[in-house]
Scaffold this motif. Structure first.
Motif, mmCIF file in Angstrom:
data_model
loop_
_atom_site.group_PDB
_atom_site.id
_atom_site.type_symbol
_atom_site.label_atom_id
_atom_site.label_comp_id
_atom_site.label_asym_id
_atom_site.label_seq_id
_atom_site.Cartn_x
_atom_site.Cartn_y
_atom_site.Cartn_z
ATOM 1 N N MET A 1 0.846 -1.175 0.000
ATOM 2 C CA MET A 1 0.000 0.000 0.000
ATOM 3 C C MET A 1 0.894 1.242 0.000
ATOM 4 S SD MET A 1 -2.993 1.130 2.720
ATOM 5 C CE MET A 1 -3.847 -0.388 2.475
ATOM 6 N N PRO A 2 0.588 2.229 -0.824
ATOM 7 C CA PRO A 2 1.378 3.454 -0.855
ATOM 8 C C PRO A 2 1.440 4.114 0.524
ATOM 9 C CG PRO A 2 -0.073 3.385 -2.731
ATOM 10 C CD PRO A 2 -0.459 2.242 -1.837
ATOM 11 N N GLU A 3 2.562 4.748 0.785
ATOM 12 C CA GLU A 3 2.814 5.310 2.108
ATOM 13 C C GLU A 3 3.538 6.643 1.976
ATOM 14 O OE1 GLU A 3 5.897 3.790 5.379
ATOM 15 O OE2 GLU A 3 4.181 2.454 5.170
ATOM 16 N N ARG A 4 3.253 7.555 2.905
ATOM 17 C CA ARG A 4 3.987 8.805 3.043
ATOM 18 C C ARG A 4 4.528 8.857 4.458
ATOM 19 N NH1 ARG A 4 1.583 12.401 -0.876
ATOM 20 N NH2 ARG A 4 1.433 11.069 -2.688
ATOM 21 N N ASN A 5 5.721 9.420 4.603
ATOM 22 C CA ASN A 5 6.394 9.486 5.895
ATOM 23 C C ASN A 5 6.934 10.873 6.144
ATOM 24 O OD1 ASN A 5 6.625 6.464 6.555
ATOM 25 N ND2 ASN A 5 7.341 6.619 4.449
ATOM 26 N N ALA A 6 6.958 11.233 7.410
ATOM 27 C CA ALA A 6 7.622 12.471 7.828
ATOM 28 C C ALA A 6 8.288 12.212 9.169
ATOM 29 C CB ALA A 6 6.624 13.615 7.940
ATOM 30 N N LEU A 7 9.466 12.739 9.325
ATOM 31 C CA LEU A 7 10.179 12.693 10.593
ATOM 32 C C LEU A 7 10.259 14.137 11.067
ATOM 33 C CD1 LEU A 7 11.568 10.755 12.535
ATOM 34 C CD2 LEU A 7 13.712 11.242 11.359
ATOM 35 N N VAL A 8 9.509 14.454 12.131
ATOM 36 C CA VAL A 8 9.368 15.824 12.610
ATOM 37 C C VAL A 8 10.194 15.987 13.883
ATOM 38 C CG1 VAL A 8 7.731 17.583 13.352
ATOM 39 C CG2 VAL A 8 7.038 15.875 11.645
ATOM 40 N N ARG B 1 -0.788 5.620 5.397
ATOM 41 C CA ARG B 1 -0.969 4.618 4.336
ATOM 42 C C ARG B 1 -2.382 4.738 3.762
ATOM 43 N NH1 ARG B 1 1.186 0.960 8.603
ATOM 44 N NH2 ARG B 1 3.423 0.944 8.285
ATOM 45 N N SER B 2 -2.453 4.661 2.439
ATOM 46 C CA SER B 2 -3.732 4.678 1.740
ATOM 47 C C SER B 2 -3.524 4.137 0.336
ATOM 48 C CB SER B 2 -4.295 6.095 1.653
ATOM 49 O OG SER B 2 -5.499 6.100 0.911
ATOM 50 N N PRO B 3 -4.532 3.488 -0.234
ATOM 51 C CA PRO B 3 -4.377 2.982 -1.595
ATOM 52 C C PRO B 3 -4.378 4.078 -2.662
ATOM 53 C CG PRO B 3 -6.554 2.435 -0.736
ATOM 54 C CD PRO B 3 -5.780 3.070 0.381
ATOM 55 N N LEU C 1 -3.578 10.374 0.181
ATOM 56 C CA LEU C 1 -2.331 10.644 0.896
ATOM 57 C C LEU C 1 -2.015 12.135 0.901
ATOM 58 C CD1 LEU C 1 -0.154 7.668 -0.375
ATOM 59 C CD2 LEU C 1 -0.993 8.015 1.956
ATOM 60 N N ASP C 2 -2.194 12.786 -0.241
ATOM 61 C CA ASP C 2 -1.958 14.230 -0.334
ATOM 62 C C ASP C 2 -2.835 14.978 0.670
ATOM 63 O OD1 ASP C 2 -0.153 13.808 -2.401
ATOM 64 O OD2 ASP C 2 -1.624 14.271 -3.976
ATOM 65 N N HIS C 3 -4.096 14.608 0.735
ATOM 66 C CA HIS C 3 -5.053 15.257 1.642
ATOM 67 C C HIS C 3 -4.686 14.993 3.107
ATOM 68 C CE1 HIS C 3 -8.795 16.736 3.288
ATOM 69 N NE2 HIS C 3 -8.961 15.571 3.896
ATOM 70 N N LEU C 4 -4.386 13.740 3.418
ATOM 71 C CA LEU C 4 -4.079 13.373 4.802
ATOM 72 C C LEU C 4 -2.794 14.030 5.301
ATOM 73 C CD1 LEU C 4 -5.126 9.618 4.923
ATOM 74 C CD2 LEU C 4 -6.276 11.578 5.988
ATOM 75 N N GLU C 5 -1.818 14.238 4.430
ATOM 76 C CA GLU C 5 -0.609 14.965 4.824
ATOM 77 C C GLU C 5 -0.990 16.307 5.436
ATOM 78 O OE1 GLU C 5 2.123 15.639 1.656
ATOM 79 O OE2 GLU C 5 2.523 13.508 1.358
ATOM 80 N N GLY C 6 -1.843 17.032 4.742
ATOM 81 C CA GLY C 6 -2.260 18.349 5.216
ATOM 82 C C GLY C 6 -3.081 18.291 6.488
ATOM 83 N N VAL C 7 -3.997 17.332 6.572
ATOM 84 C CA VAL C 7 -4.861 17.210 7.743
ATOM 85 C C VAL C 7 -4.036 16.862 8.987
ATOM 86 C CG1 VAL C 7 -6.718 15.843 8.787
ATOM 87 C CG2 VAL C 7 -6.905 16.602 6.408
ATOM 88 N N VAL C 8 -3.152 15.895 8.865
ATOM 89 C CA VAL C 8 -2.325 15.478 10.004
ATOM 90 C C VAL C 8 -1.408 16.621 10.431
ATOM 91 C CG1 VAL C 8 -0.496 13.898 10.741
ATOM 92 C CG2 VAL C 8 -2.460 13.019 9.468
ATOM 93 N N ALA D 1 -6.995 4.128 12.738
ATOM 94 C CA ALA D 1 -7.617 3.543 11.548
ATOM 95 C C ALA D 1 -8.556 4.583 10.939
ATOM 96 C CB ALA D 1 -8.381 2.280 11.925
ATOM 97 N N LEU D 2 -8.155 5.134 9.819
ATOM 98 C CA LEU D 2 -8.954 6.134 9.121
ATOM 99 C C LEU D 2 -9.819 5.445 8.071
ATOM 100 C CD1 LEU D 2 -6.014 8.636 8.603
ATOM 101 C CD2 LEU D 2 -7.808 8.783 10.337
ATOM 102 N N PRO D 3 -10.943 6.034 7.700
ATOM 103 C CA PRO D 3 -11.804 5.394 6.699
ATOM 104 C C PRO D 3 -11.088 5.150 5.363
ATOM 105 C CG PRO D 3 -12.918 7.275 7.677
ATOM 106 C CD PRO D 3 -11.512 7.273 8.199
ATOM 107 N N SER D 4 -10.137 6.005 5.037
ATOM 108 C CA SER D 4 -9.463 5.904 3.744
ATOM 109 C C SER D 4 -7.998 5.482 3.875
ATOM 110 C CB SER D 4 -9.551 7.246 3.032
ATOM 111 O OG SER D 4 -9.052 8.261 3.878
ATOM 112 N N GLY D 5 -7.603 4.977 5.051
ATOM 113 C CA GLY D 5 -6.219 4.582 5.228
ATOM 114 C C GLY D 5 -5.868 4.380 6.684
#
Length: 97
Positions: free
Chosen positions: A1-8, A60-62, A67-74, A40-44
């Motif tokens: 499943m595609p994934e985005r990561n950030a180390l803050v 993670r989201s398919p 993923l683009d949207h969740l980056e901003g929300v998180v 556990a999000l509805p879309s990932g």
């Protein structure tokens, strides 16, 4: 499943992890400790790991658009919790370096 990561980089990683998990616990299935959280999000899925120096975020989201949207929300939520410090989110595909 595609994934985005950030180390803050932050000395308050555990605090932000717990705040985000508690904040979303009324909407989503959430499990967390002071050093690890899963939402556990509805879309990932969102996985958070806290150390003394940083907060590691994995989304993670398919779908890339999700993923683009969740980056901003998180990031937006964490930035609201961290109003006393400036945080940098450098999102990357796959596992963090």
């Amino acid at each position: 499943m595609p994934e985005r990561n950030a180390l803050v980089a932050t000395a308050h990683a555990s605090r932000y992890l717990q705040q985000l998990c508690k904040h979303w616990a009324h909407k989503f299935a959430v499990e967390f400790t002071p050093s690890h959280g899963e939402i556990a999000l509805p879309s990932g899925a969102l996985v958070l790991d806290a150390t003394d120096e940083a907060l590691e975020i994995r989304i993670r989201s398919p779908e890339d658009t999700v993923l683009d949207h969740l980056e901003g929300v998180v990031a937006d939520h964490i930035l609201r919790f961290a109003f006393r410090e400036e945080l940098r989110f450098d999102w990357r595909r796959g596992s963090p370096a």
